[in-house]
Design a protein around this motif. Structure first.
Motif, PDB file in Angstrom:
ATOM      1  N   PHE A   1      18.732  25.876  35.951  1.00  0.00           N
ATOM      2  CA  PHE A   1      18.916  25.463  34.564  1.00  0.00           C
ATOM      3  C   PHE A   1      17.610  24.884  34.057  1.00  0.00           C
ATOM      4  N   GLY A   2      17.366  25.056  32.767  1.00  0.00           N
ATOM      5  CA  GLY A   2      16.141  24.510  32.209  1.00  0.00           C
ATOM      6  C   GLY A   2      16.222  24.310  30.720  1.00  0.00           C
ATOM      7  N   THR A   3      15.119  23.806  30.168  1.00  0.00           N
ATOM      8  CA  THR A   3      15.011  23.556  28.739  1.00  0.00           C
ATOM      9  C   THR A   3      13.676  24.074  28.241  1.00  0.00           C
ATOM     10  N   LEU A   4      13.704  24.795  27.120  1.00  0.00           N
ATOM     11  CA  LEU A   4      12.482  25.277  26.473  1.00  0.00           C
ATOM     12  C   LEU A   4      11.935  24.200  25.534  1.00  0.00           C
ATOM     13  N   SER A   5      10.672  24.334  25.180  1.00  0.00           N
ATOM     14  CA  SER A   5      10.024  23.337  24.319  1.00  0.00           C
ATOM     15  C   SER A   5      10.632  23.275  22.912  1.00  0.00           C
TER      16      SER A   5
ATOM     17  N   ASN B   1       5.126  33.661  23.311  1.00  0.00           N
ATOM     18  CA  ASN B   1       5.356  33.214  21.934  1.00  0.00           C
ATOM     19  C   ASN B   1       4.977  31.737  21.741  1.00  0.00           C
ATOM     20  N   GLY B   2       4.333  31.132  22.735  1.00  0.00           N
ATOM     21  CA  GLY B   2       3.888  29.742  22.633  1.00  0.00           C
ATOM     22  C   GLY B   2       4.847  28.724  23.209  1.00  0.00           C
ATOM     23  N   LEU B   3       6.078  29.114  23.532  1.00  0.00           N
ATOM     24  CA  LEU B   3       7.025  28.177  24.115  1.00  0.00           C
ATOM     25  C   LEU B   3       6.683  27.893  25.571  1.00  0.00           C
ATOM     26  N   THR B   4       7.087  26.733  26.022  1.00  0.00           N
ATOM     27  CA  THR B   4       6.983  26.369  27.432  1.00  0.00           C
ATOM     28  C   THR B   4       8.367  25.925  27.876  1.00  0.00           C
TER      29      THR B   4
END
Length: 131
Positions: free
Chosen positions: A108-112, A90-93
């Protein structure tokens, strides 16, 4: 002409083959959640190769597929920590960090788009994360 290997050569070859087979690739299940107003869950797999490099593929419950790579340097104690990136259909990183053993752990992480996510890999006991 057929050449017969000496006993020492055979032992060395067997030892090298054993090390190669023991250090081969391993694949682990991955599951987790994306936090926020558009909360999602996801499942997939992570495959670790020689040297700690690996690939991750996950699919959310809304059908979005994300793929990425990670690096986790090996440790003689079995503990590991690493980081990686994701690119989604969907274009997110996203970027993430994780810790655990060579066969299970949590990340743990963070999307754009700013949403946070957490995930587990391997066989783990899920504990409530701190937000």
């Amino acid at each position: 002409m057929i050449r017969v290997m000496s006993g020492d050569t055979m032992k060395k070859l067997t030892a090298m083959l054993s090390v190669f087979l023991l250090c081969g690739c391993a694949t682990y299940p991955v599951y987790g959640t994306v936090k926020g107003a558009k909360a999602e869950s996801f499942i997939g797999s992570a495959t670790t190769a020689l040297g700690g490099n690996g690939n991750i593929t996950i699919t959310s419950d809304t059908g979005v597929k994300c793929e990425g790579e990670y690096y986790a340097p090996s440790s003689l104690t079995g503990a590991t920590a690493g980081e990686g990136t994701l690119s989604c259909g969907n274009g997110l990183t996203g970027q993430f960090n994780f810790a655990g053993t060579t066969s299970s752990g949590q990340g743990f992480g963070t999307l754009s788009d700013g949403r946070k996510f957490e995930f587990y890999f391997g066989r783990v006991n899920i504990v409530k994360s701190q937000e």
